[in-house]
Design an enzyme around this catalytic site. Structure first.
Site, PDB file in Angstrom:
ATOM      1  N   ASN A  13      37.856  35.557  41.111  1.00 22.93           N
ATOM      2  CA  ASN A  13      37.815  34.399  42.011  1.00 22.93           C
ATOM      3  C   ASN A  13      36.962  33.329  41.336  1.00 22.93           C
ATOM      4  O   ASN A  13      35.736  33.434  41.305  1.00 22.93           O
ATOM      5  CB  ASN A  13      37.196  34.806  43.356  1.00 22.93           C
ATOM      6  CG  ASN A  13      37.019  33.614  44.278  1.00 22.93           C
ATOM      7  OD1 ASN A  13      37.574  32.539  44.039  1.00 22.93           O
ATOM      8  ND2 ASN A  13      36.248  33.798  45.341  1.00 22.93           N
ATOM      9  N   TRP A  14      37.645  32.318  40.797  1.00 18.16           N
ATOM     10  CA  TRP A  14      36.916  31.267  40.067  1.00 18.16           C
ATOM     11  C   TRP A  14      36.261  30.258  40.988  1.00 18.16           C
ATOM     12  O   TRP A  14      35.596  29.337  40.529  1.00 18.16           O
ATOM     13  CB  TRP A  14      37.870  30.559  39.098  1.00 18.16           C
ATOM     14  CG  TRP A  14      38.209  31.368  37.876  1.00 18.16           C
ATOM     15  CD1 TRP A  14      37.761  32.614  37.558  1.00 18.16           C
ATOM     16  CD2 TRP A  14      39.077  30.966  36.794  1.00 18.16           C
ATOM     17  NE1 TRP A  14      38.282  33.020  36.355  1.00 18.16           N
ATOM     18  CE2 TRP A  14      39.099  32.024  35.860  1.00 18.16           C
ATOM     19  CE3 TRP A  14      39.836  29.828  36.539  1.00 18.16           C
ATOM     20  CZ2 TRP A  14      39.842  31.971  34.687  1.00 18.16           C
ATOM     21  CZ3 TRP A  14      40.579  29.770  35.368  1.00 18.16           C
ATOM     22  CH2 TRP A  14      40.581  30.832  34.447  1.00 18.16           C
ATOM     23  N   LYS A  15      36.479  30.376  42.281  1.00 13.15           N
ATOM     24  CA  LYS A  15      35.886  29.457  43.260  1.00 13.15           C
ATOM     25  C   LYS A  15      36.122  28.014  42.819  1.00 13.15           C
ATOM     26  O   LYS A  15      37.175  27.693  42.290  1.00 13.15           O
ATOM     27  CB  LYS A  15      34.397  29.762  43.448  1.00 13.15           C
ATOM     28  CG  LYS A  15      34.119  31.252  43.682  1.00 13.15           C
ATOM     29  CD  LYS A  15      32.754  31.500  44.231  1.00 13.15           C
ATOM     30  CE  LYS A  15      32.467  32.982  44.236  1.00 13.15           C
ATOM     31  NZ  LYS A  15      31.440  33.359  45.161  1.00 13.15           N
ATOM     32  N   HIS A  99      38.085  34.667  52.784  1.00 19.86           N
ATOM     33  CA  HIS A  99      36.833  34.785  52.013  1.00 19.86           C
ATOM     34  C   HIS A  99      35.664  34.315  52.885  1.00 19.86           C
ATOM     35  O   HIS A  99      35.787  33.362  53.648  1.00 19.86           O
ATOM     36  CB  HIS A  99      36.933  33.942  50.736  1.00 19.86           C
ATOM     37  CG  HIS A  99      35.842  34.260  49.758  1.00 19.86           C
ATOM     38  ND1 HIS A  99      34.557  33.798  49.910  1.00 19.86           N
ATOM     39  CD2 HIS A  99      35.849  35.010  48.622  1.00 19.86           C
ATOM     40  CE1 HIS A  99      33.818  34.253  48.906  1.00 19.86           C
ATOM     41  NE2 HIS A  99      34.578  34.990  48.107  1.00 19.86           N
ATOM     42  N   GLU A 101      33.135  32.634  52.233  1.00 23.51           N
ATOM     43  CA  GLU A 101      32.725  31.236  52.049  1.00 23.51           C
ATOM     44  C   GLU A 101      33.617  30.308  52.875  1.00 23.51           C
ATOM     45  O   GLU A 101      33.173  29.255  53.320  1.00 23.51           O
ATOM     46  CB  GLU A 101      32.759  30.879  50.553  1.00 23.51           C
ATOM     47  CG  GLU A 101      31.589  31.543  49.827  1.00 23.51           C
ATOM     48  CD  GLU A 101      31.767  31.705  48.333  1.00 23.51           C
ATOM     49  OE1 GLU A 101      32.756  31.204  47.767  1.00 23.51           O
ATOM     50  OE2 GLU A 101      30.902  32.370  47.724  1.00 23.51           O
ATOM     51  N   GLU A 173      33.501  42.789  51.052  1.00 24.70           N
ATOM     52  CA  GLU A 173      32.524  41.903  50.418  1.00 24.70           C
ATOM     53  C   GLU A 173      31.367  41.649  51.385  1.00 24.70           C
ATOM     54  O   GLU A 173      31.442  40.730  52.225  1.00 24.70           O
ATOM     55  CB  GLU A 173      33.169  40.568  50.049  1.00 24.70           C
ATOM     56  CG  GLU A 173      34.294  40.677  49.049  1.00 24.70           C
ATOM     57  CD  GLU A 173      34.430  39.420  48.205  1.00 24.70           C
ATOM     58  OE1 GLU A 173      34.411  39.534  46.992  1.00 24.70           O
ATOM     59  OE2 GLU A 173      34.517  38.326  48.792  1.00 24.70           O
ATOM     60  N   GLY A 179      27.362  36.262  45.318  1.00 23.68           N
ATOM     61  CA  GLY A 179      26.686  35.193  44.576  1.00 23.68           C
ATOM     62  C   GLY A 179      25.174  35.286  44.602  1.00 23.68           C
ATOM     63  O   GLY A 179      24.496  34.335  44.236  1.00 23.68           O
ATOM     64  N   SER A 220      28.543  40.238  43.640  1.00 25.90           N
ATOM     65  CA  SER A 220      27.671  40.328  42.459  1.00 25.90           C
ATOM     66  C   SER A 220      28.083  41.452  41.508  1.00 25.90           C
ATOM     67  O   SER A 220      27.226  42.126  40.922  1.00 25.90           O
ATOM     68  CB  SER A 220      26.203  40.470  42.885  1.00 25.90           C
ATOM     69  OG  SER A 220      25.799  39.322  43.611  1.00 25.90           O
ATOM     70  N   GLY A 241      33.415  37.214  41.416  1.00 22.83           N
ATOM     71  CA  GLY A 241      33.224  35.771  41.470  1.00 22.83           C
ATOM     72  C   GLY A 241      32.573  35.246  40.205  1.00 22.83           C
ATOM     73  O   GLY A 241      33.226  35.024  39.187  1.00 22.83           O
ATOM     74  N   GLY A 242      31.264  35.081  40.240  1.00 20.40           N
ATOM     75  CA  GLY A 242      30.540  34.444  39.138  1.00 20.40           C
ATOM     76  C   GLY A 242      30.854  35.039  37.770  1.00 20.40           C
ATOM     77  O   GLY A 242      31.104  34.304  36.798  1.00 20.40           O
TER      78      GLY A 242
HETATM   79  C1  PEP Z   1      33.489  36.424  45.454  1.00 19.81           C
HETATM   80  O1  PEP Z   1      33.585  35.232  45.233  1.00 19.81           O
HETATM   81  O2  PEP Z   1      34.359  36.989  46.123  1.00 19.81           O
HETATM   82  C2  PEP Z   1      32.353  37.156  44.922  1.00 19.81           C
HETATM   83  C3  PEP Z   1      32.273  38.431  45.154  1.00 19.81           C
HETATM   84  O3  PEP Z   1      31.436  36.432  44.209  1.00 19.81           O
HETATM   85  P1  PEP Z   1      30.271  37.034  43.268  1.00 19.81           P
HETATM   86  O4  PEP Z   1      30.905  38.069  42.373  1.00 19.81           O
HETATM   87  O5  PEP Z   1      29.758  35.862  42.506  1.00 19.81           O
HETATM   88  O6  PEP Z   1      29.252  37.655  44.153  1.00 19.81           O
END
Ligand code: PEP
Length: 278
Positions: A13-15, A99, A101, A173, A179, A220, A241-242
């Site tokens: 997930n590049w957000k 998600h 967010e 999640e 994040g 994370s 994500g990150g």
């Molecule tokens: C996500 O965006 O779904 C996510 C899990 O982000 P991160 O890995 O940065 O926590």
């Protein structure tokens, strides 16, 4: 587990990162660094980068799925700035739905998320449905109830045969882990994946369907901690994500996923399926 083993999936997930100018190169690099047999790879860039990522992967890594990060719950209309499921045709075959967010920033409710799933199912998009509790909810011991409520809300009105045929994937999640650099423990995440499959049965899915539904962990995830999650037989991969913007990290995460895929016999299966299709 009974029946066919579940896919091992790593979804990126590049957000709100990358641009149409650089997304193709990043996708190409990640594709080349993650060619690991048996692992289902998916990249979810921003909407405006979908075409660049699709084109880059089509040349070098057609096996990598392309996903959107969201889809609108209506088919068309006066929804400025939104993107509907039919608009994604030819651009994406996967979609992230619900998600945290978006629940937080766009006020998405379980009812809206259920309608987004309808759009995804109707358009033949494979949804990754995100669920997870807030920190206060975990501290109160309410995490299973929260996730059960989210699943009941999101899956309300969706017959289990439709859900099964579109290959629904669920991402557990925990919101406090997204994040933040603070991941759940493998054991806690596995307990939640068990609870998620129990909830699926609670909303009318057969035990076999619940067993066949891939459940990913997200929050994370890095190349250093992915092993803790994939050591749990109930966890089928990660929504990243990150770390998914870093080719070295993705290489490490998918390499570890390949170990699980090999142990599950997915490597032989994907080779056999390729052979059958030739
Ligand atoms: C996500 O965006 O779904 C996510 C899990 O982000 P991160 O890995 O940065 O926590």
């Amino acid at each position: 587990m009974i029946g066919r083993m579940r896919d091992v999936i790593v979804a990126a997930n590049w957000k709100m990162h990358t641009t149409p100018a650089d997304a193709g190169d990043l996708a190409r690099t990640i594709g080349a660094r993650t060619r690991v047999p048996g692992v289902v790879r998916v990249i979810c860039p921003p909407f405006v980068c979908l075409a660049a990522v699709r084109d880059a992967l089509a040349e070098d890594d057609p096996g990598v799925g392309v996903g959107a990060q969201n889809v609108h719950h209506e088919l068309q209309g006066a929804y400025t700035g939104e993107v509907s499921a039919p608009m994604l045709a030819g651009l994406a075959t996967w979609v992230i739905v619900g998600h945290s967010e978006r629940r937080r920033d766009a006020g998405e409710t379980d009812e809206i998320i259920a309608r987004k799933l309808t759009r995804a199912f109707d358009a033949g998009l494979r949804p990754i449905l995100c669920v997870g509790e807030q920190l206060a909810e975990r501290e109160a011991g309410d995490q299973e109830d929260v996730v059960d409520r989210q699943l009941r809300g999101a899956l309300a009105g969706h017959p289990s045969d439709v859900v099964r045929s579109t290959g629904l994937v669920i991402a557990y999640e925990p919101v406090w882990a997204i994040g933040t650099g603070r991941n759940a423990s493998g054991r806690d995440a596995a307990a939640m994946t068990d609870a998620i499959r129990a909830s699926l049965e609670g909303v009318g899915h057969s035990q076999a369907d619940a067993d066949a539904t891939p459940v990913l962990y997200g929050g994370s995830v890095t190349s250093a901690n992915i092993g803790e999650f994939l050591a749990e037989p109930s966890i089928d991969g990660a929504l990243v994500g990150g770390a998914s913007l870093k080719p070295d990290e993705m290489a490490g995460i998918v390499a570890r996923a390949g170990v699980t895929a090999a142990a599950r016999g997915m490597v032989e299966r994907s080779a056999a399926e390729r052979g059958a299709g030739e």
